[in-house]
Design an enzyme around this catalytic site. Structure first.
Site, short mmCIF file in Angstrom:
data_model
loop_
_atom_site.label_atom_id
_atom_site.label_comp_id
_atom_site.label_asym_id
_atom_site.label_seq_id
_atom_site.Cartn_x
_atom_site.Cartn_y
_atom_site.Cartn_z
N LEU A 9 -2.62 0.06 3.25
CA LEU A 9 -2.78 -1.38 3.41
C LEU A 9 -3.93 -1.91 2.57
O LEU A 9 -5.02 -1.32 2.54
CB LEU A 9 -3.04 -1.75 4.88
CG LEU A 9 -1.83 -1.75 5.80
CD1 LEU A 9 -1.70 -0.39 6.49
CD2 LEU A 9 -1.93 -2.84 6.85
N ASP A 10 -3.67 -3.02 1.91
CA ASP A 10 -4.71 -3.80 1.26
C ASP A 10 -5.57 -4.43 2.37
O ASP A 10 -5.17 -4.47 3.53
CB ASP A 10 -4.03 -4.87 0.41
CG ASP A 10 -5.00 -5.80 -0.27
OD1 ASP A 10 -6.01 -5.32 -0.80
OD2 ASP A 10 -4.75 -7.02 -0.27
N LEU A 11 -6.75 -4.94 1.99
CA LEU A 11 -7.64 -5.54 2.98
C LEU A 11 -7.60 -7.07 2.93
O LEU A 11 -7.05 -7.72 3.82
CB LEU A 11 -9.07 -5.04 2.77
CG LEU A 11 -10.15 -5.56 3.74
CD1 LEU A 11 -9.79 -5.24 5.19
CD2 LEU A 11 -11.51 -4.99 3.37
N ASP A 12 -8.14 -7.66 1.87
CA ASP A 12 -8.20 -9.12 1.75
C ASP A 12 -6.80 -9.70 1.55
O ASP A 12 -6.09 -9.34 0.63
CB ASP A 12 -9.07 -9.52 0.56
CG ASP A 12 -10.51 -9.08 0.72
OD1 ASP A 12 -11.05 -9.21 1.83
OD2 ASP A 12 -11.10 -8.59 -0.27
#
Length: 216
Positions: A9-12
């Site tokens: 998963l990406d964060l921002d």
């Protein structure tokens, strides 16, 4: 629908809505160069891609200027911007359910790893992640492709068909394609359908309930 054992998963724009913190810090950096910003929303394209690249792409900074701008950005970010941030509704439950389904959840962000870990700790999410990968303050792991390959190597993941990258920008999708893994584009973040489709996302979902239905 394939079953994936590893969820990257990406964060921002995927886990947290970080628009306020990031855009205010970009504004702070631009002000250092005498550039005034009338509407912070104009700076939302900075969310996701590596900062150095964004300063050069959007404001045509030289390499040297981009380095200075990134340092000014971090000057404000480390104390204020990092916590001008909020979780997307339902994402914590999604992460908890993924772990209950025995999925291995990994963070794959272009944000410096040291900042990413602070954010996960702040929101009480660290327990859900078996591994956290981000860029280095020294410029290492600069692209999302670098980050994903680092994750695969560090975790000895050889079955690429068991891995999927989840993110809201084209960089997440391109990084996944470069690493030969599948990708899911999410529309509740900062990218749009056209961007994700043209980047080659294998799946595109509207919101977190749709993400849950697709993967869990």
């Amino acid at each position: 629908m394939k079953q994936y054992n590893y969820l990257l998963l990406d964060l921002d724009g995927t886990i947290t809505d970080s628009e306020e913190g990031i855009t205010r810090c970009v504004e702070y950096a631009l002000n250092h160069f005498g550039i005034q910003v009338n509407d912070l929303h104009e700076l939302s394209p900075f969310i996701g891609p590596p900062l150095l690249d964004s300063f050069k792409e959007f404001y045509h900074f030289t390499d040297e200027q981009a380095v200075i701008a990134t340092a000014k950005y971090r000057e404000r970010y480390i104390d204020k911007g990092i916590l001008e941030n909020k979780l997307y509704p339902g994402i914590k439950e999604f992460l908890a359910d993924a772990c209950e389904h025995n999925e291995t959840v990994i963070l794959a962000t272009s944000k410096p790893e040291i900042f990413a870990k602070r954010i996960l700790d702040h929101f009480g999410l660290s327990r859900y992640f078996s591994f956290v990968a981000g860029s280095g303050l020294d410029g290492s792991l600069h692209t999302k492709t670098d980050v994903i390959n680092y994750i695969l190597q560090s975790n000895n993941i050889t079955d690429l068909g068991s891995v999927v990258m989840i993110g809201d920008r084209k960089h997440d999708i391109i990084g996944a394609k470069n690493a030969s893994i599948d990708s899911v584009g999410v529309l509740y973040g900062f990218g749009d359908y056209k961007e994700l489709l043209e980047a080659g996302a294998d799946y595109i979902v509207e919101d977190i309930p749709a993400l849950r239905k697709l993967l869990l």
